[in-house]
Each structure stands twice: as structure tokens, then as C-alpha cells.
Design an enzyme around this catalytic site. Sequence first.
Site, short mmCIF file in Angstrom:
data_model
loop_
_atom_site.label_atom_id
_atom_site.label_comp_id
_atom_site.label_asym_id
_atom_site.label_seq_id
_atom_site.Cartn_x
_atom_site.Cartn_y
_atom_site.Cartn_z
N ASP A 40 32.05 48.97 29.17
CA ASP A 40 32.79 49.34 27.96
C ASP A 40 34.29 49.52 28.28
O ASP A 40 34.83 50.62 28.22
CB ASP A 40 32.20 50.64 27.39
CG ASP A 40 32.83 51.06 26.08
OD1 ASP A 40 33.50 50.22 25.46
OD2 ASP A 40 32.66 52.23 25.70
N HIS A 55 34.48 49.47 22.93
CA HIS A 55 33.78 49.79 21.68
C HIS A 55 34.73 50.24 20.57
O HIS A 55 34.31 50.41 19.42
CB HIS A 55 32.70 50.86 21.93
CG HIS A 55 33.24 52.25 22.09
ND1 HIS A 55 33.21 52.91 23.30
CD2 HIS A 55 33.82 53.11 21.22
CE1 HIS A 55 33.73 54.12 23.15
NE2 HIS A 55 34.12 54.25 21.89
N SER A 59 67.45 91.79 50.92
CA SER A 59 68.31 91.39 49.81
C SER A 59 67.67 90.35 48.90
O SER A 59 68.07 90.21 47.75
CB SER A 59 69.65 90.84 50.34
OG SER A 59 69.44 89.68 51.12
N SER A 90 37.74 58.58 22.93
CA SER A 90 37.22 57.34 23.51
C SER A 90 38.34 56.44 24.00
O SER A 90 39.37 56.29 23.36
CB SER A 90 36.41 56.57 22.47
OG SER A 90 35.08 57.00 22.46
N SER A 98 64.72 88.75 54.10
CA SER A 98 65.34 90.07 54.24
C SER A 98 65.22 90.89 52.96
O SER A 98 64.78 90.39 51.92
CB SER A 98 66.82 89.91 54.61
OG SER A 98 67.53 89.30 53.54
N THR A 121 69.86 90.83 57.53
CA THR A 121 70.15 89.46 57.10
C THR A 121 70.99 88.78 58.17
O THR A 121 72.22 88.91 58.19
CB THR A 121 70.91 89.45 55.76
OG1 THR A 121 70.16 90.21 54.80
CG2 THR A 121 71.07 88.03 55.25
#
EC number: 3.4.21.47
Length: 764
Positions: A576, A526, A280, A699, A278, A353
Site C-alpha cells: 500500500d 489506498h 558566578s 493514512s 564557578s 573563577t
Amino acid sequence: MGSNLSPQLCLMPFILGLLSGGVTTTPLSLARSQGSCSLEGIEIKGGSFRLLQDGQALEYVCPSGFYPYPVQTRTCRSTGSWSTLQTQDQKTVKKAECRAIHCPRPHDFENGEYWPRSPYYNVSDEISFHCYDGYTLRGSANRTCQVNGRWSGQTAICDNGAGYCSNPGIPIGTRKVGSQYRLEDSVTYHCSRGLTLRGSQRRTCQEGGSWSGTEPSCQDSFMYDTPQEVAEAFLSSLTETIEGVDAEDGHGPGEQQKRKIVLDPSGSMNIYLVLDGSDSIGAGNFTGAKKCLVNLIEKVASYGVKPRYGLVTYATYPKIWVKVSEPDSSNADWVTKQLNEINYEDHKLKSGTNTKKALQAVYSMMSWPDDIPPEGWNRTRHVIILMTDGLHNMGGDPITVIDEIRDLLYIGKDRKNPREDYLDVYVFGVGPLVNQVNINALASKKDNEQHVFKVKDMENLEDVFFQMIDESQSLSLCGMVWEHRKGTDYHKQPWQAKISVTRPSKGHESCMGAVVSEYFVLTAAHCFTVDDKEHSIKVSVGGKKQDLEIEEVLFHPNYNINGKKEAGIPEFYDYDVALIKLKNKLNYRQTIRPICLPCTEGTTRALRLPPTTTCQQQKEELLPAQDIKALFVSEEEKKLTRKEVYIKNGDKKGSCERDAQYAPGYDKVKDISEVVTPRFLCTGGVSPYADPNTCRGDSGGPLIVHKRSRFIQVGVISWGVVDVCKNQKRQKQVPAHARDFHINLFQVLPWLKQKLQDEDLGFL
């Protein structure tokens, strides 16, 4: 990465309706009347004002610790003048002013004394309670006056246990009529003039020794619930409902089950979301409400809860967008999509509303045809969450529909089995124009629970949903973060670990990692050498400076960086990956939480897939044959930053991998598969977008897919073609062949499963 090929071192049924004040912030110096009332002479001493509802109302704003006197809001009348400045006893005041907030004094305190006594109390003042001989104190013995005008702690009550029900107490600021606590005796509460009663005005002693309704309090217009107060009270009550459903499904309401319940196909929860469209509310608040609801749906789903949803918007008339009877009503993604497609303009032509009509739409979804209840109807729990200012302007009183819903669900009819647990009506009042009497009338009244809340604005409401959802019992769930604007780097990347390896006479190496369980951090192999000692390896999580003690580092058995030197390949990063085992168990908190790993039960739940989902199906979900949006976390200027990249897993995969030949030391490699094995994922380049690249210190960090509000690690950052971070600064202009390579976790699952077998991750 470096030019020498050195490696790189982020429920239940709800009805949610929203009616708000449509707030527009208007600085005093820039204010212009948008309605028919002049702004001349309406200033407030010591504060400012802002216009509401296109200039048809205004709100006075005071600094923290002060409140607007004599009123907080004024309305523009049809005569072109502002409503009168009147005190609570109807005296007219010429000019508004900001006054210091005080806390009310206890009007009455039974069977004991309190000290010090004063007509009012300033912020930070304390009072203490003690009982006469023969009486025991319940509640808080010491209470402090808070900045919002409320007392800290709980109501102090002196009771001797003589009644069938315990003494219900007299909350500070209220007056109580009635002092007999026998079965079916009642007490009533009243507030001083100008204050509004929240909670139950009348409470009755019931069988079992409990009081009907909920504890009352007296509220002034300037009082708001803080987001933390709302989140704690709402979540506490909400958990009670979820636990009840859990118990009916044959499970004990254990701490870890509160947010992991998956309802059976018959469904014992429905969620009705009802939004006011609404005039409002205003477009901005409507969008904010949708954002709150989307967040709520996503988070409820992320806990494994699968209720059925109904979705209604309304103004003069309601519009049902999703019915709970639809096949997809329990599909959170589908419901979210429907919600996002709703526009504020959908009710533009009929913008009254009519809250009653909206609740009638909900009633129609709850009811059954031909007045014949379906099997199991009495096991469905209903929760109504209504966000409103209580200012319905047409259609009649919505409380009558709540009464009809209670009648439909057979609630309150049988004294021995009142079934109150099967309906909860929560009401959120948003903004300064809230009618506290109306919203209190709509809300449920349950002992030791709060169902009505008043929050200052939409920003505070968003705070509520963040705080409500991220409660302590969910900390062990993988891949969850606290994305709130007030969150730190580690709230938003709680899995991220920083790793440092110190080598005598050789300096130190920095890497990243990810918390995957209470004892393990996943990183790149690594980052370490066989000569590194445990005491030389430092790991920190959660942004804490204190380093964790290391028990050992576990390498993948097939990792050998020198494995192809004889073939002219100086460094070989296949397999790795490494796991750092910690000596002491991590204590999960909002800044320390695990990331999700592929092919685990946790990831199945995170992706909202069926329990029977296989590892291959997870792979198809996370790594389809196409460009896949992903991210990694990098540290820049001591801040963790998410970097969005695309995994080239479709037609761009080959060209991405071939660019590895530009890496130093790989220029003479004839077959690129000699260095880029099937265990690598490739990111970087300029298509479909220019990807950011990893730096040396990245890494070992996780390559992450963000899906359905959860974060799943699919790779470990390994190496890159170009060092884009020379001189400790990330380059903005990088060549198109700047690629990064990451170990694909799907390719090392047997090793992960073996090493993490005691971590209760539920590998598939």
C-alpha cells in the site's frame, strides 16, 4: 481506523568556557534581599529590577526602546550599601530611571557629508551619506537607528583608492587618529567616555592591502547583540574556517560542501568545550550552557563533520573530562554522554573563577611532548569559543595564555605567512555583568569578521545556536528540523504533506504524505482510485494554502485492494504505497525539507555510519529485533502533533499482528498472515506503553524513527484495527487490541529505487 476497515487517512577546534552572572529574576513586588544590602529605595522609575548572584548584585530592567540611567547594574558592597548611581562623567544621581534609547551621531565623516545632522537620533530615525566628487561610497548609504541603540547596515566610507590599503572608515560613535593608508601605516580608534571599544583599537595596513584586526565599535552597557546578529556573524566566520579546511583536503569550497565535510583520520579540527562551574554562573545557567553545547555537538555531527573534542569544566581548578587524544573524542554520541554526566556540584568546594587555568588546560591538549611537533601539526585549525562575563577573580590575566597558544601555533610570527586562519577565539559574554573590556581583549580580531558577542541571557544564547546552525545551505539535507520554540508546525515537521482527493458526488478523502525529494511525495496507494484524475488531487506542503500541481500518481505494481475478495477478504493492503510526482520542483526552505529514506547515502550520513555501510546494516540500526521507539504526525484541531509509538519488532510482534483478526472483515481469517504480510510493521496496544493510534486522515503519513537528531521514515501508515477517532475526536479509552499497520519501506526498496532513480538520493 474505521470499524468498517476503512483505511487511516510527523568542525573545528572550539574552546567553550562559560562564566555568567547567575541571574535570578525577582519581580519588584516580591523582592527580598538575599545579600546584606537592603532593597529599600533602589527602585527605578519606569522599570523594574532583578537580583543577581544571590542578592549581591542587581540589574535594572526597562521596557523595549528604553535603557536604565545612569547604570544598568549595581553591586552590594561590603559596607552593606549599594554602589552609587553615577553618570559617565562621575555625577551622582539620586534615583535611577528608564530613558529612551538614542543612537550616537557620527563624530567624523571623511570626504563626504551626512544628513540630517543632530546631537543624537531617536529609534527609527534615518541618516544618509554621500561622497564628494572623486570619491566612491562603500558601505550603507542609508542607515536606520534600531531599538538596541545601534545603526542598521554597514559603515559608510568615502574612498578615492589612493592608499595602498583602502580607507578603513570611521564607525559611527568612534574617533579615528591617522589618515595615511600606506603599507605598515596604522590608525587608532577611541570611544567617548563611558563607552567601551569593541574590536581593534589599532589597525595596521598589511601586505596585500588588508587591515589587521577587525572594525571597532563603541558599546554602551545596555547594548546587546540580538540572537540573529550573533548567529549570522558567528556562522559567517565559522564557515570561513570550515571552507579553509575543505580546500586543504582537496575539495573546492562549494556551497553544498560547507556543512558536509568529513575530516580525514589525521584530523584537521579539534573542538575544545570549556565550561565554567564557578559560583558566578549558577546551576541554572550551567545547565543551560550544557544544553547549548549538546545541541551544538549534535548539529555539527548531523552535518557530517567529525572533529575531535576536548571537554573541560573549571572553577578554581580545571577538570578535563575528555581529551582530544582519546580514541572516542571524535564520537559525538560519546562526547555528548560525557557532557550530560557532568554536574554543577563537581566544583562546589573550589568555586572561584580561574579562566587562565582553564585555558592552560586547553593549551596542554594542544601542545606536544618533548617539544617535537608531530607530523601535520601545522594543518590543524583551532577555534576557541569562550562564554564568559570576563570577571575572572583569580589566577591572573587569561590573555597571556592566548598569547602562548598563538606562539605555540606559530601565529603572527611570519609577516608573509601569519597563519591567522589557524586560530579563532570567539568570546560570548552572557548576562548584564559582562566586562566588555576583558572579553574584547580575549577575542580574535579579523578583517570583516566578528569574534566577540554580548547576549542578554541564556535564553538568547540558546536562540543563537538554533539560528546559527540552521542556515540555508543545509536545507537539502534529509530529516532535519528546526526545533526552536518559536518554530511553527511545519518548521518541526517540514516533510509533512497534506493530500485531498475530491470525487464528484462522493465527497473527498484526506490523507498525509512525506516529501522525499524535490519532485516526489510518498504516501499510501489506498488514498486513490484508478478513476481519480490529477486535477482532483490536491497536495500542500509547508503549511501553505496553495496547492501543488500533480503530474501523476505512481502505484506499487503489486498493490491490489481487491486482490483477495474471492478468498473472503474484503480489503487487502499489501504494498500500500504510492508516489505523487509534482509538475514543478519544490523550493526547499525551513518549512519544506525532505525526510530521510532507508538505504540511501543521506541516511548513512544522518546515522553517522561509515560510508561503506550496507542496506542491511541500516536496517539493523533502524529496525532491530526489539520494541522500537517511533512516531507519526497527526493533525488535531488544525495543529500537527507528534505521536510516540513503539514498533513491535521483537517478542511482541506476533501478538501485535494477531490482533488484526479484530478488524471488521478479518474475523473469519484463519491464517493472519493472509492479511498481515511480511511487508507490514505493527504498532499500538498497551505494552510496553499505551500507544496512541492513527486516525482516518493520517493514512499515507510517515512512520518515523528519530535518531541522532535526524528523522528517518521507515514506514507508510496504511490501516488500523479500530476507528479511535469517531465523530472527529480521538478517543481516550481504546481496547488493547487497537493496532495500526504500516508498510515497511525496507520491503519496497526496489520499487522506490526505480521510481526515484533520477532524484539524486544515492540509494545503496
